[in-house]
Write a protein that holds these residues in place. Structure first.
Motif, PDB file in Angstrom:
ATOM      1  N   ARG A 103      13.693  -0.658 110.830  1.00 56.61           N
ATOM      2  CA  ARG A 103      13.132  -1.141 109.550  1.00 56.61           C
ATOM      3  C   ARG A 103      13.957  -2.208 109.261  1.00 56.61           C
ATOM      4  O   ARG A 103      15.222  -2.357 109.075  1.00 56.61           O
ATOM      5  N   GLY A 104      13.539  -3.471 108.574  1.00 58.30           N
ATOM      6  CA  GLY A 104      14.098  -4.551 108.077  1.00 58.30           C
ATOM      7  C   GLY A 104      14.075  -4.738 106.709  1.00 58.30           C
ATOM      8  O   GLY A 104      14.120  -5.556 106.149  1.00 58.30           O
ATOM      9  N   LEU A 105      14.582  -3.386 106.002  1.00 57.73           N
ATOM     10  CA  LEU A 105      14.605  -3.463 104.703  1.00 57.73           C
ATOM     11  C   LEU A 105      16.041  -3.359 103.897  1.00 57.73           C
ATOM     12  O   LEU A 105      16.827  -2.859 104.508  1.00 57.73           O
ATOM     13  N   ARG A 106      16.258  -4.129 102.894  1.00 53.14           N
ATOM     14  CA  ARG A 106      17.462  -4.224 102.104  1.00 53.14           C
ATOM     15  C   ARG A 106      17.303  -2.920 101.136  1.00 53.14           C
ATOM     16  O   ARG A 106      18.475  -2.676 100.850  1.00 53.14           O
ATOM     17  N   LYS A 107      16.137  -2.636 100.851  1.00 48.85           N
ATOM     18  CA  LYS A 107      15.995  -1.579  99.823  1.00 48.85           C
ATOM     19  C   LYS A 107      15.382  -0.362 100.388  1.00 48.85           C
ATOM     20  O   LYS A 107      14.289  -0.685 100.817  1.00 48.85           O
ATOM     21  N   ASP A 108      15.805   0.980 100.507  1.00 46.24           N
ATOM     22  CA  ASP A 108      15.103   1.964 100.878  1.00 46.24           C
ATOM     23  C   ASP A 108      15.762   3.109 100.453  1.00 46.24           C
ATOM     24  O   ASP A 108      16.765   3.456 100.888  1.00 46.24           O
ATOM     25  N   SER A 109      15.008   3.904  99.328  1.00 43.62           N
ATOM     26  CA  SER A 109      15.847   5.200  98.845  1.00 43.62           C
ATOM     27  C   SER A 109      15.037   6.383  99.204  1.00 43.62           C
ATOM     28  O   SER A 109      14.936   7.146  98.176  1.00 43.62           O
TER      29      SER A 109
END
Ligand code: FAD
Length: 478
Positions: free
Chosen positions: A190-196
């Motif tokens: 995944r290229g995500l800066r945010k993932d909770s």
């Protein structure tokens, strides 16, 4: 996939299965090449293996892991084999080394998202080049970058010279693809800066040294390429003066400060011996040296003024004894060579006992002073080489034998020396492995410096991922 195998073990079922997975050209007779996988870069660790498997795809890694699991054979993932803790050498001679060196594809670059996705066997230098091709920066930088691979960098949570600005591998990674010890594949690219969404699984594999699975690909963060770089090399009287200089540098160039490397007099002396043709920037010897670099997005040359002001204020305050600024890229490279040649300098200076420790940045002078004093009291004449990344609190503290003492005599005192150094580190709230990992080298030390609760949690994790203890057994935790 190619397999290189020792001749006397080719007849077993696992060999047939691997041959079937890997194709007819996948086996090679034992030869000189076999040896390079079994011996660590510095020759300190040797571990014979039954086969060397070199998969060319994630599907092949998965099939090999499944075959090894069914056969009950342990697996040792290997990258560029530049690790310094014996993590990539087998302990059980029936093991299979799984080298990722043929998995080096560039899977994707997303310049708008500032990400690059590469296979685990790509060397760090290749990743840097692919980033540069799209005018971006991948900032991880190690002296071994021409050989070490992204899978190895991830598995050791590599650091290097730019950590104070960009962070280590943990901070540079957004996603991973991993083959788990049961042979299944987790696709988390995944290229995500945010993932909770719950636990951050990728962080478990970063720094796991191949004990929880085999990393086959990664999505990494990219940054703007600096347009302006200024490099200075200064002489200082002590680590305390260097620390004060670091503080002052931050007030002059702020977040542009990208490297702050400390080096003791002996390290300079021996790098000049090890790298003929190199010269010291100074006519006289000094007790300590610091390499400072600032990098920014402004017009080329715009950081020079603030760095010159920094140096003149530092001279006035007596923090700096002497200093030079690089006037060209060639001069900058020459200054960096003094720092990057430290592996060779250590070899030239004698067989030292290496420590890769970190303490809070503010405690570095205290650590060096206490370790120097304690070692001198225990072993008069000991020569404590010290260099490293003062900007992030990571010092490579490598005592050398007193003159006239052989390396084997000195080695007999290894445990005592480790105990002295690591106890001081622990007392200062530090870590016994800042960036090289635990591997085989520091495994027993983990028992002393991790709490029972932490050790127990680590063991539970290992057991949950790898219940049959087949994935790089004997590394990190017992
Ligand atoms: P390897 O040595 O092949 O393996 C290291 C560990 O990772 C082993 O436990 C192995 O089993 C595991 N592993 C490898 N690939 C995978 C994979 N795909 N999946 C799962 N596990 C895997 N390190 C720093 O952090 N900072 C420095 O400044 C630095 N400078 C160095 C300078 C020199 C001259 C040298 C020789 C080494 C230096 N190192 C430094 C140490 C070394 O280069 C790093 O630890 C590097 O990250 C190791 O990468 P590698 O590909 O060589 O890994």
């Amino acid at each position: 996939m190619h397999i290189i195998a020792t001749g006397d073990m080719l007849t077993n079922d696992l060999g047939d299965r691997l041959r079937a997975i890997l194709g007819p050209q996948g086996l090679a007779e034992p030869n000189a090449e076999f040896e390079r996988y079994c011996v660590s870069f510095d020759g300190a660790f040797r571990g014979p293996a039954q086969y060397i498997a070199r998969p060319s795809s994630t599907a092949q890694v998965s099939a090999v892991v499944t075959a090894c699991r069914k056969a009950g054979i342990s697996m040792v993932p290997q990258g560029g084999n530049t690790g310094l803790a014996g993590g990539a050498q087998p302990i059980d001679p029936r093991s299979i080394i799984i080298s990722l060196e043929r998995m080096r594809a560039l899977r994707a670059v997303d310049a708008q998202n500032d990400t690059i996705t590469v296979e685990a066997g790509m060397t760090l230098a290749e990743v840097q080049r692919h980033a540069a091709d799209v005018n971006r920066l991948f900032p991880l930088s190690l002296a071994s970058e021409g050989s070490c691979q992204i899978g190895g960098n991830l598995s050791t949570n590599a650091g290097g010279t730019q950590v104070l600005r960009y962070g280590n591998m943990r901070a540079l990674t957004l996603g991973l693809e991993v083959v788990l010890p049961d042979g299944s594949m987790w696709s988390g690219l995944r290229g995500l800066r945010k993932d909770s969404t719950g636990y951050d699984l990728k962080q478990l594999f970063i720094g796991a040294e191949g004990t929880l699975g085999i990393i086959t690909a990664a999505t990494l963060r990219l940054f703007s390429r600096p347009r302006d770089i200024v490099t200075a090399f200064v002489a200082v009287a002590s680590p305390m003066a260097a620390l004060d200089l670091l503080h002052l540098a931050r007030s002059h160039v702020g977040e542009s400060l990208s490297a702050f490397e400390l080096m003791r007099r002996e390290c300079m002396k021996w790098v000049l011996v090890a790298l003929p043709g190199q010269t010291s920037p100074f006519a006289e010897e000094h007790p300590w040296y610091v390499l400072i670099e600032a990098a920014g997005q402004g017009e080329p040359g715009s950081l020079r003024d603030p760095i010159e002001q920094l140096l003149s204020e530092a001279l006035e305050k007596g923090l700096v004894i002497d200093g030079v600024l690089a006037d060209s890229e060639a001069q900058r490279r020459r200054l960096w060579a003094l720092r990057e040649g430290q592996a060779e300098a250590q070899k030239a200076g004698g067989a030292g006992i290496k420590h890769d420790v970190s303490v809070p940045v503010s405690q570095v002078p205290e650590f060096i002073a206490r370790a120097d004093a304690a070692l001198a009291a225990a072993i008069p004449g000991i020569r404590p080489f010290a260099f490293g990344h003062l900007g992030d609190g990571n010092i490579h503290y490598n005592p050398m034998p007193p003159l006239g003492i052989s390396s084997s005599q000195f080695n007999e005192r290894r445990s005592e020396i480790n105990r002295i150094v690591h106890d001081i580190v622990a007392d200062l709230g530090g870590s016994i492995s800042a960036e090289h990992g635990v591997g085989q080298l520091r495994r027993s030390e983990m028992l002393r410096y991790k709490s029972p609760a932490e050790l127990n949690a680590l063991r539970l994790l290992k057991q949950a991922f790898d219940p049959h203890n087949l994935m790089n057994p004997g590394k990190v935790i017992a």
